[in-house]
Design a protein around this motif. Sequence first.
Motif, short mmCIF file in Angstrom:
data_model
loop_
_atom_site.label_atom_id
_atom_site.label_comp_id
_atom_site.label_asym_id
_atom_site.label_seq_id
_atom_site.Cartn_x
_atom_site.Cartn_y
_atom_site.Cartn_z
N MET A 119 1.04 -1.17 0.11
CA MET A 119 0.20 0.02 0.05
C MET A 119 0.74 1.00 0.31
O MET A 119 0.74 2.46 -1.10
CB MET A 119 -1.18 0.09 0.93
CG MET A 119 -2.62 1.33 1.06
SD MET A 119 -2.53 1.01 2.62
CE MET A 119 -3.60 0.07 2.31
N ALA A 120 1.95 1.17 1.22
CA ALA A 120 2.77 2.71 0.91
C ALA A 120 3.57 3.01 -0.17
O ALA A 120 3.87 3.76 -0.68
CB ALA A 120 3.84 2.46 2.33
N THR A 121 3.94 1.01 -0.24
CA THR A 121 5.11 1.33 -1.90
C THR A 121 3.66 2.27 -3.17
O THR A 121 4.30 2.87 -4.16
CB THR A 121 5.17 0.06 -2.66
OG1 THR A 121 5.57 -0.53 -1.17
CG2 THR A 121 5.89 0.30 -3.81
N TYR A 122 2.68 1.61 -3.31
CA TYR A 122 2.05 2.12 -4.18
C TYR A 122 1.39 4.20 -4.51
O TYR A 122 1.47 4.29 -5.09
CB TYR A 122 0.01 1.41 -4.86
CG TYR A 122 -1.20 2.15 -5.77
CD1 TYR A 122 -0.54 1.76 -6.16
CD2 TYR A 122 -1.61 2.68 -4.68
CE1 TYR A 122 -1.84 2.03 -7.19
CE2 TYR A 122 -2.78 3.28 -5.30
CZ TYR A 122 -2.64 3.13 -6.50
OH TYR A 122 -4.12 3.91 -7.60
N TYR A 123 0.88 3.97 -3.39
CA TYR A 123 1.20 6.00 -3.42
C TYR A 123 1.91 6.41 -3.30
O TYR A 123 1.67 7.37 -3.72
CB TYR A 123 0.49 5.75 -1.52
CG TYR A 123 -0.92 5.57 -1.85
CD1 TYR A 123 -2.27 6.21 -2.41
CD2 TYR A 123 -2.21 4.30 -1.43
CE1 TYR A 123 -3.37 6.12 -2.28
CE2 TYR A 123 -2.79 3.56 -1.41
CZ TYR A 123 -4.26 4.80 -1.43
OH TYR A 123 -5.38 4.31 -2.24
N LEU A 124 2.91 5.68 -2.65
CA LEU A 124 4.56 6.02 -2.80
C LEU A 124 5.08 6.63 -5.10
O LEU A 124 4.85 7.11 -5.64
CB LEU A 124 5.84 5.94 -2.95
CG LEU A 124 7.02 6.35 -3.33
CD1 LEU A 124 6.77 7.25 -2.53
CD2 LEU A 124 8.05 5.93 -1.87
N ALA A 125 4.52 5.79 -5.89
CA ALA A 125 4.57 6.12 -6.55
C ALA A 125 3.24 6.67 -7.02
O ALA A 125 3.49 7.35 -8.54
CB ALA A 125 3.91 4.46 -7.46
N LYS A 126 1.88 6.43 -6.52
CA LYS A 126 0.83 8.15 -7.25
C LYS A 126 1.65 9.04 -6.75
O LYS A 126 1.87 9.74 -7.94
CB LYS A 126 0.07 7.77 -6.21
CG LYS A 126 -0.57 6.36 -7.34
CD LYS A 126 -1.92 6.69 -6.29
CE LYS A 126 -3.15 8.05 -6.96
NZ LYS A 126 -4.36 8.00 -6.47
N ALA A 127 2.15 9.47 -6.01
CA ALA A 127 2.72 10.93 -5.35
C ALA A 127 3.89 10.89 -6.32
O ALA A 127 4.95 12.02 -7.07
CB ALA A 127 3.38 11.09 -4.23
N GLY A 167 7.97 1.11 -9.55
CA GLY A 167 6.74 1.17 -8.31
C GLY A 167 5.76 0.79 -8.77
O GLY A 167 5.02 -0.13 -7.94
N MET A 168 4.97 0.86 -9.55
CA MET A 168 3.62 0.71 -10.17
C MET A 168 3.77 -1.06 -10.11
O MET A 168 3.02 -1.67 -10.22
CB MET A 168 2.98 1.26 -11.30
CG MET A 168 2.55 2.86 -10.36
SD MET A 168 1.21 2.74 -9.11
CE MET A 168 0.08 4.25 -9.21
N GLN A 169 4.93 -0.49 -11.07
CA GLN A 169 5.46 -2.29 -12.23
C GLN A 169 5.56 -2.97 -10.60
O GLN A 169 5.03 -4.39 -10.55
CB GLN A 169 6.76 -2.02 -12.84
CG GLN A 169 7.02 -3.28 -13.81
CD GLN A 169 5.66 -3.76 -14.31
OE1 GLN A 169 5.37 -3.39 -14.95
NE2 GLN A 169 5.13 -4.69 -14.48
#
Length: 887
Positions: free
Chosen positions: A625-633, A646-648
């Motif tokens: 979850m943290a990785t996904y939202y880091l990728a969004k940011a 991050g998304m991959q």
Amino acid sequence: MGRDLRALFSSNDRFDASEAFTNRQRQWELVTAALQEHLRHIANPAFDAEDLEIPRNNLLVFHGVGGIGKTTLSRKLEMALTSAEHRPAQWGAPTWAGERILPVRIDLSRAAGTDVERIVLTIRLALAGAVGRPLPAFDLALRRYWEHNHPGEPLEEYVRRSGLRGKFAELLPRQMQAAVGEVVGALELPGMVGSAVGQVTGALVRALRERRQTVRALAGCARLADLLEAEPDLDALSYYPHLLSWELARLPVKKRVVPVILFDTFEDIGDRTRRDFERLLQRVVWLMPGAFFVISGRSRLQWADEGLQGQLDFTGPAAWPGLATREAPPAHTAPATGGSRQILVGDFSPEDCDDYLARRLSRDGQPLIGEDIRAVITARSHGLPLHLDLAISRFLEIRRTGRTPTAPDFDHAFPALIARTLSDLTAEERHVLRSVALLDAFDLTLATRTAGLTHQVGAQRLTERPFVDENPYAVWLFHLHGAIRTTIRTADDNTDDRWTESDWHQAAERALAALGEQWTHALAPSRTLLVSCLRQGLRLARDHHLGLGWLTEAAWAYVGDSVWEPLAPPAPDEPATDQGQTAADTLVELLSTLARRQHEHRERTTDRLAAVIDTGLLPNDLSEMATYYLAKACRDLGRSDDSRRGMQRVADSGGRLAPAARRGLAHLARMAGDFPLARETARTLGWEGRHHRVMGDIWWPHGNINQAVAAYTAARSEAEQHGVAGEQATTQAHLALVTAFADPTRADDELLLAQQLLNGLDLRATTLTTQIAALIRDAGTDDIEDRAHILRTEIDVAGLTAALQATLELALAFHHAVRGSHQALASVTSRLRELTRGGDYAYYADIAAFIGDLPAETSSPVRWVDGEAATRDRWRALVIARRAETR
């Protein structure tokens, strides 16, 4: 004010020891009684609205701690005074008859952005409908002020833009214009109505000074000429209510109205050291003796304090006799003439705690307890009178030993509070009390489970105690008074049935489990219940080093709705131990970061999320979850490579966020201008990957508005079916955006729905998207560039420049194309090329070229689904259609 004999006999020193508490009242009865007295006062033939010397008793003050219900009371009073159907039956009917009461409620909170202009305009707008006629003396002065301070900005436009709407909002500009017309006619000044208000004012002043017969209607206002000659600044505006008061007093009987003005959140207009706004507001009250004011705030009004001379215009007990009396009358009685007009609605505010401590013990008129000690006692008391009494006793005991008390002597809870609180409780009630001290709020079931009991009677009896407060509108009805709760949790407990640390830990485990059961087994699970359980559960797990358990699933549910209410629990009552950071601490930081990103720059978000990942304390799914939202940011900041990695990583994991990560990869492909790849990816996403919204994001850059609208409509319907409020609002905002290009009339409806769906949500990017949509809807009008400048700043502050800045520039390009402003369009297109030079969102610059029928860059990396020519034709058609509509 009585004598505190216990304090008086505690020392050989002679000092003043006085009681200072006030009593609680039935607020509606107090309002009706005070208003009845006011109506009798202004009905007296001797009443003079222009008399500036007689004492004022035209107000009632409700004060108390935050959250005690003052704002609710203010709103209830407004509704009850508006019509009988909105008045609670138990309140009873008011005793006045034949009087037209006009309630006008004004929120003074910082969030409302209220200033003196808005206050004066709000009152006048309310009178516009109630009176139904111009008020020439006031209207002419206001017109002069407005043209001097808001040149080129029509009052009606300001009313529309500032949100001062209402069914009578359109009447005021017309009445003001009519007032000017009346004066022009009386002075026989043809042709001066409108922009020549300054000349009209000057002519009127001369006529008043010369006592001409033609202006005899206004000559009765003794101070009108002086006010019209004064510099029309904010200070002068605060005196204009005097003109309103005069106008109201001379209305015909059939038109006469008595305003009841309710000022709420009075504490937000400043503090007790900065009184500039308060001074202006006090003038309004003083200069409108015919109106009645109900003021609600956290502290008493100090206007009757003679020590404020120089800070306020009208001070002292002679000016405000009703504010000088500190005690409120008993609850079953009405205030007598000249009696107290200050009513306590709950515990003391910090200012009142300090005031009480300063007044309770004094020598030669000076407080015996120093300011630093008073500050510590106030913070610890939570406004509880008993805590203040115990602190005063401790102060006297320390002095009796010959030592001078210091602030650290009071930085703790009083064990005596426990003894007094437990003194008349049964053993079972004491056990329940300690248990619920772990909880911010509770109901009977939660209290019983936390106590480890099998029956509710002990919890039921406890809720009837005076230190348990009840809020019928909360998820859990009951909560302990703050000072009692803190004391039970932190003070040394020397009672026979005190708890060990193991007892507290076991109770915390039971409380956490009980909260989880309430959430997972709720018959009607709600977002409010989820967030409430999370807040309490996270604090328990953090403070008592418990495992995450159900908190993991609750965290996923919280994130899944994309609503982002604040979640950070309060700081621990006791200092942190040396046991180190826990998984609960890290989960608190993760969820708080996700919520706070709506209010912080995305750079700050990336730093916080990276730190969460580095702890390694979260289970794998929460770490993803943290990785996904880091990728969004990172994507929002334009760091596409970091975002893609991050998304991959999340997509390859196959976890809960894998569909969302694949959607993120589709967005990244679209950002790079590879629309065919983005479309192919979107077809694999399904609902979990928000496939319809992704398709809408692909179609609208092609100018294919119909397909984009269909996709977003389908996305909104799916979100509604799944009950995901955040996704509903997001797709609706995008729907409003694309509709604004093709159909401004429909865009009005779509924007209204978007705003309704956003109500109560905290989605900053989505909110900004609706504001850009409003610009596109209004393309071709005059104020677009000014609004765009403000939006550009907001987007930059939020750190959302990568996507929203380009969308904003595209909105400007559309506006300039509609107006045929070729040079401005070329400038915007140039800015877009500079913004997208890195490759992401390069298609925005191409669209700007299509809109203006300019050549696209030959090196453009964009791959259109059906070719550049078809896309160009669709965008040009949208511009041509809008031009035809705006002619």
